[in-house]
Motif scaffolding. Structure first.
Motif, mmCIF file in Angstrom:
data_model
loop_
_atom_site.group_PDB
_atom_site.id
_atom_site.type_symbol
_atom_site.label_atom_id
_atom_site.label_comp_id
_atom_site.label_asym_id
_atom_site.label_seq_id
_atom_site.Cartn_x
_atom_site.Cartn_y
_atom_site.Cartn_z
ATOM 1 N N THR A 215 0.822 -1.214 0.000
ATOM 2 C CA THR A 215 0.000 0.000 0.000
ATOM 3 C C THR A 215 0.854 1.263 0.000
ATOM 4 O O THR A 215 0.531 2.244 -0.676
ATOM 5 N N ARG A 216 1.962 1.257 0.750
ATOM 6 C CA ARG A 216 2.827 2.440 0.816
ATOM 7 C C ARG A 216 3.237 2.903 -0.578
ATOM 8 O O ARG A 216 3.188 4.098 -0.882
ATOM 9 N N GLY A 217 3.690 1.975 -1.409
ATOM 10 C CA GLY A 217 4.180 2.331 -2.734
ATOM 11 C C GLY A 217 3.127 2.331 -3.805
ATOM 12 O O GLY A 217 3.429 2.596 -4.971
ATOM 13 N N SER A 218 1.889 2.025 -3.439
ATOM 14 C CA SER A 218 0.801 1.961 -4.434
ATOM 15 C C SER A 218 -0.218 3.059 -4.177
ATOM 16 O O SER A 218 -1.416 2.820 -4.100
ATOM 17 N N TYR B 232 4.867 9.730 -5.971
ATOM 18 C CA TYR B 232 5.123 8.316 -5.689
ATOM 19 C C TYR B 232 6.479 8.102 -5.028
ATOM 20 O O TYR B 232 6.593 7.394 -4.040
ATOM 21 N N LEU B 233 7.519 8.695 -5.607
ATOM 22 C CA LEU B 233 8.874 8.474 -5.112
ATOM 23 C C LEU B 233 9.515 9.784 -4.672
ATOM 24 O O LEU B 233 9.445 10.795 -5.375
ATOM 25 N N LEU C 215 -1.376 2.781 -17.375
ATOM 26 C CA LEU C 215 -0.944 4.163 -17.570
ATOM 27 C C LEU C 215 0.566 4.339 -17.391
ATOM 28 O O LEU C 215 1.132 5.331 -17.871
ATOM 29 N N LYS C 216 1.194 3.424 -16.677
ATOM 30 C CA LYS C 216 2.639 3.472 -16.408
ATOM 31 C C LYS C 216 3.051 4.774 -15.705
ATOM 32 O O LYS C 216 4.119 5.329 -15.975
ATOM 33 N N ILE C 217 2.187 5.245 -14.815
ATOM 34 C CA ILE C 217 2.497 6.434 -14.010
ATOM 35 C C ILE C 217 3.090 6.028 -12.668
ATOM 36 O O ILE C 217 4.076 6.605 -12.208
ATOM 37 N N SER C 218 2.503 5.044 -12.041
ATOM 38 C CA SER C 218 3.007 4.536 -10.767
ATOM 39 C C SER C 218 4.197 3.618 -11.030
ATOM 40 O O SER C 218 4.164 2.809 -11.959
ATOM 41 N N PRO C 219 5.279 3.732 -10.257
ATOM 42 C CA PRO C 219 6.448 2.860 -10.472
ATOM 43 C C PRO C 219 6.069 1.388 -10.385
ATOM 44 O O PRO C 219 5.386 0.973 -9.452
ATOM 45 N N LEU C 220 6.528 0.614 -11.366
ATOM 46 C CA LEU C 220 6.144 -0.796 -11.431
ATOM 47 C C LEU C 220 6.714 -1.590 -10.262
ATOM 48 O O LEU C 220 6.054 -2.469 -9.705
ATOM 49 N N GLY D 85 -3.096 -2.271 -11.080
ATOM 50 C CA GLY D 85 -3.573 -2.718 -12.384
ATOM 51 C C GLY D 85 -3.611 -1.630 -13.433
ATOM 52 O O GLY D 85 -3.276 -1.865 -14.604
ATOM 53 N N VAL D 86 -4.021 -0.407 -13.050
ATOM 54 C CA VAL D 86 -4.199 0.681 -14.016
ATOM 55 C C VAL D 86 -2.998 1.629 -14.016
ATOM 56 O O VAL D 86 -2.372 1.862 -15.063
ATOM 57 N N ASN D 87 -2.668 2.177 -12.854
ATOM 58 C CA ASN D 87 -1.606 3.193 -12.812
ATOM 59 C C ASN D 87 -0.217 2.624 -13.106
ATOM 60 O O ASN D 87 0.622 3.297 -13.703
ATOM 61 N N LYS D 88 0.035 1.384 -12.673
ATOM 62 C CA LYS D 88 1.349 0.789 -12.910
ATOM 63 C C LYS D 88 1.450 0.166 -14.298
ATOM 64 O O LYS D 88 2.389 0.442 -15.050
#
Length: 560
Positions: A114-117, A488-489, A416-421, A410-413
């Motif tokens: 959850t922290r990184g998502s 995110y980071l 959309l590739k916005i959230s770090p994988l 599922g969506v952002n990572k």
């Protein structure tokens, strides 16, 4: 073991910002038992995929499903109950899949995910409290069921039964994953036989029970399937959506995924991750069946009690002298199997939150007792009598949280590739709060709770769980797009040259020594120290009171 920890004579040599020696000793001893609050290293993960899966599935041997299904069925009828159970199961499976995969693939629990998502280092404390609440609510529910069994079988008053069911799990919880895995594996076959046998017998010897079950219209007397009844029932079932957190507490011990084991690995992850809901939904349907079967004998008040349900079922297939003892054995085994998990997972959630807020590690056993205390208060307050109201309210928060994290993965990572994988959980690498998840969660849970309490009118009240899911699903990617992923980071480089993942995409097994607690940890659990030419483990970072060891922020390019 010979841990090489600080002693009191080392105090004068402690580095600036280091954890006090006694606190370090305690934290290392406890967290190295089963890597509580930490990444679970490859050196500890010696179980096969199927052993991990069996252990995780053993934890869902709870009797609450029978009560939940019975309550929905008696109120709204069999048709509405079965549709509600199916709708909730689909939602739980779909949202649970990405969470289970991340937990098993990267060997971290749901709070670290959850922290990184979408939530950030401190933002996920909100959801840790939600999860901790889930564990003591369901501990109280299972304890109530066990107390009902002890009252029927041994004549114990309920208040004493509540106390017994609470205290008996403490010795089992102390020893963590090693003890829990043995308990779950050895008791699961007995539990399955006792649960399935009476159902098969009743259907085989009295087919008319199936017709009575399917035709039962419920106390509302409407009959047929209607949207409001289905959604009200589904809202109660969806309170179990947070169960995926307890499944991940086991799945984080999965072995590395390789070409050689990938089929068994995926089977185990799906079975023990989102697949738990298949058995859960079956148990809820059985609860409706048994409640309808015994309704004429015990009345609507006692029919949702699992001890009464299985007493009635056993009574049809065996001598009367064996009925009550066997029903009590089933209830006790089920309660122990799930409540050791509830107490264990709850203690992790409370400890995790407390450690981040106060930057000190009080010991997990402190929060085992805290969690059990909350559960005992609920039991003594007779929560069983207003069960559906508690679960209906709680489900709004749980749905908002799980859907937010699942959508971010599922969506952002991936889409959309916005959230770090690659998941991140270490202090210094994450911003304190990420508005992506926090805003989505607060908005979804807040509005759905308002709907649940009729603030937006009686017509919309049944739709509160739908609102929680839809708002979280829409706002999570929207907030990621609006913020361009900049929260995110806090930094992308942890100061260690070696990659976090090996050639197969599994967390690296290379070990380094933490210069604060002087213990070896695998690569994903460490970061470079700000003030020393050394590395520091994630827990020592969490308990660094003045931040001397925490790496400074660096510019992170937002997604355009």
């Amino acid at each position: 073991m010979d841990s090489g920890l600080y002693t009191q004579s080392d105090a004068a040599e402690a580095q600036p910002g280091a954890v006090p020696p006694r606190q370090t000793d305690q934290a290392v001893r406890e967290t190295l038992e089963d890597y509580t609050l930490r990444f679970a290293p490859r050196s500890y993960r010696r179980w096969t995929p199927m052993v991990v899966a069996t252990t995780a599935l053993g934890g869902i041997a709870y009797m609450a499903d029978f009560s939940i299904g019975a309550g929905i069925g008696l109120a709204h009828g069999t048709g509405n109950a079965l549709v509600a159970i199916a709708v909730a199961a689909v939602v739980i499976f779909v949202t649970g899949f990405p969470l289970a995969y991340y937990g098993a693939r990267y060997n971290i629990d749901l709070d670290l995910i959850t922290r990184g998502s979408g939530f950030g280092y401190y933002g996920s404390i909100l959801t840790s409290v939600i999860f901790a609440s889930f564990t003591f609510i369901f501990f109280a529910l299972e304890g109530s069921i066990m107390a009902q069994g002890l009252k029927l079988g041994l004549g114990l008053p309920l208040w004493l039964g509540y106390l017994v069911s609470t205290l008996m799990v403490i010795p089992l919880v102390i020893y963590g994953m090693k003890a829990l895995s043995k308990l779950q594996v050895w008791t699961t076959p007995v539990w399955l036989v006792l649960m399935v046998a009476p159902l098969v017998y009743l259907i085989a010897t009295d087919p008319g029970t199936v017709d009575r079950f399917l035709s039962y219209a419920g106390t509302d007397g409407e009959g047929g399937v209607n949207t409001a009844s289905v959604l009200l029932g589904a809202g109660v079932c969806l309170s179990l959506i947070a169960q995926i957190g307890e499944q991940i507490d086991y799945l984080r011990f999965m072995p590395p995924k390789t070409e050689a084991n990938k089929r068994g690995w995926w089977t185990a992850v799906i079975m023990a991750g989102p697949g738990w809901v298949v058995l859960g939904a079956l148990k809820q349907a059985i609860g409706v069946f048994l409640a309808v079967y015994i309704l004429a004998k015990v009345g609507p008040t006692a029919a949702p009690e699992p001890i009464q349900q299985f007493r009635g079922a056993f009574d049809a297939m065996m001598p009367s002298w064996l009925v009550v003892p066997l029903a009590v054995v089933l209830v006790v085994i089920s309660q122990i199997k799930i409540n050791v998990t509830n107490a264990y997972s709850g203690s992790l959630a409370w400890t995790n939150s407390f450690t981040r807020v106060t930057r000190r590690y009080p010991g997990r056993m402190v929060f085992v007792l805290v969690n059990l205390g909350f559960a005992l208060i609920l039991m003594e307050a007779d929560m069983f009598s207003f069960l559906n109201s508690i679960l209906g309210f709680y489900s709004n928060c749980a749905i908002a949280w799980v859907v937010t994290v699942a959508t971010d993965i599922g969506v952002n990572k991936y889409l959309l590739k916005i959230s770090p994988l690659q998941p991140e959980f270490r202090r210094g690498m994450l911003h304190a709060v990420n508005p992506v998840g926090v805003v989505a969660f607060v908005a979804a849970s807040g509005l759905s709770i308002a709907m649940y309490f009729h603030a937006l009118g009686d017509t919309l009240q049944p739709y509160s769980p739908v609102a929680a899911a839809v708002i979280a699903f829409v706002l999570t990617p929207l907030m990621a797009i609006v913020t361009k992923g900049r929260y995110y980071l806090r930094r992308t480089d942890d100061g260690i040259d070696e990659p976090l993942l090996d050639a197969d995409g599994n967390p690296s097994a290379t070990t380094y020594d933490c210069h604060v607690c002087r213990q070896p940890y695998e690569r994903p659990d460490l970061a470079a120290c700000r003030t020393h030419d050394a590395v520091i483990c994630s827990l020592c970072l969490s308990t660094d009171k003045v931040g001397d060891h925490v790496l400074p922020a660096t510019a992170v390019q937002p997604v355009r």
